[in-house]
Design a protein around this motif. Structure first.
Motif, PDB file in Angstrom:
ATOM      1  N   LEU A 226      47.193  42.759  36.859  1.00 30.73           N
ATOM      2  CA  LEU A 226      46.234  42.953  37.963  1.00 30.73           C
ATOM      3  C   LEU A 226      45.101  43.883  37.548  1.00 30.73           C
ATOM      4  O   LEU A 226      44.269  44.244  38.373  1.00 30.73           O
ATOM      5  CB  LEU A 226      46.946  43.570  39.174  1.00 30.73           C
TER       6      LEU A 226
ATOM      7  N   GLY B  98      47.377  43.966  32.006  1.00 32.84           N
ATOM      8  CA  GLY B  98      45.906  43.861  32.095  1.00 32.84           C
ATOM      9  C   GLY B  98      45.433  42.420  32.088  1.00 32.84           C
ATOM     10  O   GLY B  98      45.943  41.579  32.823  1.00 32.84           O
ATOM     11  N   GLY B  99      44.473  42.144  31.200  1.00 30.59           N
ATOM     12  CA  GLY B  99      43.891  40.801  31.153  1.00 30.59           C
ATOM     13  C   GLY B  99      44.611  39.856  30.196  1.00 30.59           C
ATOM     14  O   GLY B  99      44.027  38.850  29.773  1.00 30.59           O
TER      15      GLY B  99
ATOM     16  N   ARG C  70      32.657  50.641  31.871  1.00 30.43           N
ATOM     17  CA  ARG C  70      34.010  51.133  31.636  1.00 30.43           C
ATOM     18  C   ARG C  70      34.122  51.750  30.251  1.00 30.43           C
ATOM     19  O   ARG C  70      34.804  52.741  30.039  1.00 30.43           O
ATOM     20  CB  ARG C  70      35.004  49.973  31.729  1.00 30.43           C
TER      21      ARG C  70
HETATM   22  N1  UDP Z   1      43.062  40.804  38.459  1.00 33.14           N
HETATM   23  C1  UDP Z   1      43.948  40.321  39.405  1.00 33.14           C
HETATM   24  N2  UDP Z   1      43.842  40.775  40.682  1.00 33.14           N
HETATM   25  C2  UDP Z   1      42.916  41.688  41.070  1.00 33.14           C
HETATM   26  C3  UDP Z   1      42.037  42.208  40.077  1.00 33.14           C
HETATM   27  C4  UDP Z   1      42.135  41.742  38.779  1.00 33.14           C
HETATM   28  O1  UDP Z   1      44.805  39.511  39.081  1.00 33.14           O
HETATM   29  O2  UDP Z   1      42.883  42.051  42.232  1.00 33.14           O
HETATM   30  C5  UDP Z   1      43.187  40.325  37.076  1.00 33.14           C
HETATM   31  C6  UDP Z   1      41.934  39.704  36.501  1.00 33.14           C
HETATM   32  O3  UDP Z   1      41.859  38.343  36.862  1.00 33.14           O
HETATM   33  C7  UDP Z   1      42.169  39.906  35.014  1.00 33.14           C
HETATM   34  C8  UDP Z   1      42.974  41.205  34.962  1.00 33.14           C
HETATM   35  O4  UDP Z   1      43.442  41.443  36.273  1.00 33.14           O
HETATM   36  O5  UDP Z   1      42.991  38.882  34.514  1.00 33.14           O
HETATM   37  C9  UDP Z   1      42.158  42.416  34.524  1.00 33.14           C
HETATM   38  O6  UDP Z   1      41.685  42.190  33.276  1.00 33.14           O
HETATM   39  P1  UDP Z   1      40.985  43.329  32.408  1.00 33.14           P
HETATM   40  O7  UDP Z   1      40.659  42.726  31.095  1.00 33.14           O
HETATM   41  O8  UDP Z   1      39.900  43.983  33.199  1.00 33.14           O
HETATM   42  O9  UDP Z   1      42.200  44.325  32.315  1.00 33.14           O
HETATM   43  P2  UDP Z   1      42.458  45.558  31.382  1.00 33.14           P
HETATM   44  O10 UDP Z   1      43.430  45.049  30.368  1.00 33.14           O
HETATM   45  O11 UDP Z   1      41.169  46.006  30.781  1.00 33.14           O
HETATM   46  O12 UDP Z   1      43.068  46.535  32.355  1.00 33.14           O
END
Ligand code: UDP
Length: 243
Positions: A163, A188-189, A225
């Motif tokens: 998320l 994360g992503g 960020r």
């Molecule tokens: N995301 C989600 N729900 C939300 C906000 C974000 O599922 O309410 C997902 C978004 O689709 C993405 C991930 O969370 O797949 C965030 O990715 P990012 O690369 O920003 O994460 P990081 O690894 O940098 O924390």
């Protein structure tokens, strides 16, 4: 006993990738529901002002360094981090292990359909991998109830929560006991990468510790960020202990 190094008060486990995967399997098989966090420097900085996040990181069962910046910062500590243990690679290595031993996995997070595509691709890549449920990460209170019920009914051994930080850490922390999951991991992503929607940096960039630079160039919207990176470096430098 955990071997911990603290980077700006965030406790990281000083483990190699191999050791972290082994420990992940042990946590998954233990009686207690466990959670793993994978902070990078941006999240370490966020925890400086978000006390709830700092508390969750301190209470997590394993904290692995997702960013090279965290590994470099540990050189000012008595216990140094051995290598970067990127969350994405950590989950891939776990998949390879549980595909052989048969434990089940649930994917929760990402835009609609992403976790579904990711699950399909991972089951093709790791023969025998058992992904028993998927849910996207966009929900209101009503949908969240349904998601919680679905996870409980599938009762997976591993729950991946993608998320984004710090939402995923807070969500895992608040629901871990209720769900009784063997091992929950904030990813994360990662579902975007597993689904082929976002590319990891080429191996050479990863080897040189330049994955952050590749991400900045390929996903320029992250620049705000990423401004946290120099702030992190400066804060670590200011707080270093001379030895
Ligand atoms: N995301 C989600 N729900 C939300 C906000 C974000 O599922 O309410 C997902 C978004 O689709 C993405 C991930 O969370 O797949 C965030 O990715 P990012 O690369 O920003 O994460 P990081 O690894 O940098 O924390």
């Amino acid at each position: 006993m955990r071997k911990i190094t603290r980077i700006l008060e965030v406790p990281f486990d000083a483990l190699t990738m191999k050791e972290a995967v082994q420990k992940g399997l042990e946590l998954m098989r233990s009686e207690k529901p466990c959670m793993v966090c994978t902070p990078n420097p941006e999240i370490v900085m966020e925890a400086q002002t978000d006390k709830e996040l700092m508390n969750i990181l301190r209470e997590s069962d394993m904290v692995i360094p997702d960013g090279i910046g965290v590994v470099l910062a540990s050189k000012y500590s008595d216990i140094q981090l051995k290598e970067r243990v990127a969350g994405f690679d950590f989950t891939q290595n776990l998949f390879s292990e549980v595909a052989k031993s048969g434990e089940t996995i649930y994917f929760f997070g990402g835009a609609p359909k992403v976790a579904e595509v990711a699950a399909k691709r991972m089951m093709e890549r790791y023969k025998g991998l058992r992904i028993v449920g998927v849910q996207d990460g966009y929900f209101d209170a009503e949908k969240e109830k349904h998601i919680l019920e679905d996870i409980k009914s599938k009762s997976p051994d591993i729950l991946l929560v993608g998320l984004g930080a710090p939402k995923q850490e807070k969500w895992m922390y608040h629901h871990l006991e209720e769900l009784g999951i063997g091992l929950a991991i904030g990813v994360g992503g990662s579902f975007d990468v597993m689904a082929g929607k976002v590319k990891r940096a080429p191996k050479l960039f990863q080897k040189l510790g330049l994955e952050w630079f590749y991400r900045l160039v390929t996903q320029p919207t992250r620049w705000r960020r990423m401004m946290q990176l120099p702030v992190f470096a400066w804060t670590v430098w200011k707080s270093r202990k001379w030895r």
